[in-house]
Design an enzyme around this catalytic site. Structure first.
Site, PDB file in Angstrom:
ATOM      1  N   SER A   1      44.329  36.397  46.385  1.00  0.00           N
ATOM      2  CA  SER A   1      42.947  35.967  46.603  1.00  0.00           C
ATOM      3  C   SER A   1      42.009  37.132  46.929  1.00  0.00           C
ATOM      4  O   SER A   1      42.371  38.071  47.642  1.00  0.00           O
ATOM      5  CB  SER A   1      42.888  34.946  47.742  1.00  0.00           C
ATOM      6  OG  SER A   1      41.537  34.613  48.031  1.00  0.00           O
TER       7      SER A   1
ATOM      8  N   LYS B   1      42.539  21.381  48.880  1.00  0.00           N
ATOM      9  CA  LYS B   1      41.153  20.913  48.985  1.00  0.00           C
ATOM     10  C   LYS B   1      41.073  19.392  49.121  1.00  0.00           C
ATOM     11  O   LYS B   1      40.156  18.873  49.754  1.00  0.00           O
ATOM     12  CB  LYS B   1      40.349  21.351  47.756  1.00  0.00           C
ATOM     13  CG  LYS B   1      40.014  22.830  47.706  1.00  0.00           C
ATOM     14  CD  LYS B   1      39.143  23.125  46.489  1.00  0.00           C
ATOM     15  CE  LYS B   1      38.820  24.599  46.383  1.00  0.00           C
ATOM     16  NZ  LYS B   1      37.891  24.900  45.280  1.00  0.00           N
TER      17      LYS B   1
ATOM     18  N   GLY C   1      37.104  19.421  35.610  1.00  0.00           N
ATOM     19  CA  GLY C   1      38.067  19.661  36.675  1.00  0.00           C
ATOM     20  C   GLY C   1      37.342  19.947  37.978  1.00  0.00           C
ATOM     21  O   GLY C   1      36.148  19.635  38.119  1.00  0.00           O
TER      22      GLY C   1
END
Length: 290
Positions: free
Chosen positions: A19, A70, A132
């Site tokens: 990340s 999420k 998405g």
């Protein structure tokens, strides 16, 4: 300098090591002089509940999440914002005296990245390729930003009707259309000022395009073309749109500006977006060259 007053923030993701979020936020802390540090934690869905308990116990200031966390996190939070509720996705959590509050800044990152270059979505028509997580965030934010029309192209698979019902229930400006219908897509391009690719077509060595050559010819210098992908910096779609004369943007703007939304919620201060964007660009270029 890390000391006894340093506030901890972080990313919960699996995998987490790749990340760019630590670079983004630690650069922001350094430039602003805020006494904070941001770390990446490798967390799976199975370990999420325990991780949140630890966040509360250690009074961590806030954290980000990637998919599927999420959505997994929602039932574990004390509160979520209306836009997170609409998306049923949370990418940002703020710890307010032990209450964990979830929000979604992804779509606002898309809007703010364009706004930084004096591009407004208000009363514009937007075509979104894909529905998405990134696509839905863009669609939701475009509606909130006053878009006149939002044409969404989605593959006609088993989820087409349910996704169509969901997205069109958000606003009567949203129209969900079959991805395979090139005539409709070409007409949507003709009627739109902004085209946003939210699919993963063209990512990391994939030389494919998210649209056919026939549809691509409908791009003009009057179009703003964005790609949610930032690795590579120039996707085949962005490259092709440039050849058509369109104004183009890769995914770095959306990435940094969604992080800026998190940073503002956590610290009350604005992220130094210019300096952060330069650092991210250098990091991505380095990865491309390795």
């Amino acid at each position: 300098m890390i000391d006894g007053h340093t506030k901890l923030y972080g990313l919960l993701a699996h995998p987490a090591a790749h990340s760019l979020s630590p670079l983004i936020h630690n650069t922001s802390f350094k430039v602003t002089g805020i006494n904070g540090v941001y770390l990446a934690f490798d967390v799976t869905s199975a370990g999420l509940k325990d991780s949140l308990a630890a966040m509360r116990a250690m009074n961590i200031g806030g954290f980000n999440l990637s998919m599927p966390l999420k959505t997994d996190v929602i039932s574990l939070l004390d509160e979520i914002t209306p836009r997170a509720d609409r998306l049923q996705a949370v990418n940002t959590v703020v710890n307010r005296d032990g209450r964990l509050i979830g929000d979604s800044t992804d779509g606002q990152g898309f809007v703010d990245a364009l706004k930084a270059d004096n591009i407004s979505i208000d009363e514009k028509s937007v075509t979104v390729l894909g529905s998405g997580g990134a696509g839905r965030a863009i669609i939701s934010a475009a509606v909130d930003a006053g878009a006149q029309n939002v044409y969404v192209f989605k593959r006609t698979n088993d989820s087409f009707e349910s996704r169509k019902h969901q997205l069109e229930s958000w606003s009567n400006v949203v129209k969900v259309l079959p991805y395979e219908d090139e005539d409709l897509m070409a007409r949507a391009f003709d009627h739109s000022q902004i085209i946003a690719n939210s699919t993963n077509v063209g990512m990391a060595g994939d030389q494919s395009l998210p649209v056919s050559d026939r549809v691509l010819k409908h791009l003009t210098p009057q179009h703003v073309v964005t790609d949610a992908i930032y690795f590579p910096l120039e996707t085949p779609f962005i490259h092709a749109a440039k050849k058509q004369g369109s104004r183009t943007y890769n995914g770095i703007g959306m990435l940094v500006n969604q992080a800026a939304g998190s940073f503002l919620e956590w610290t009350g201060q604005r992220m130094p977006v210019k300096e952060v964007s330069e650092s991210v660009q250098k990091a991505v270029l380095k990865r491309e060259n390795n």
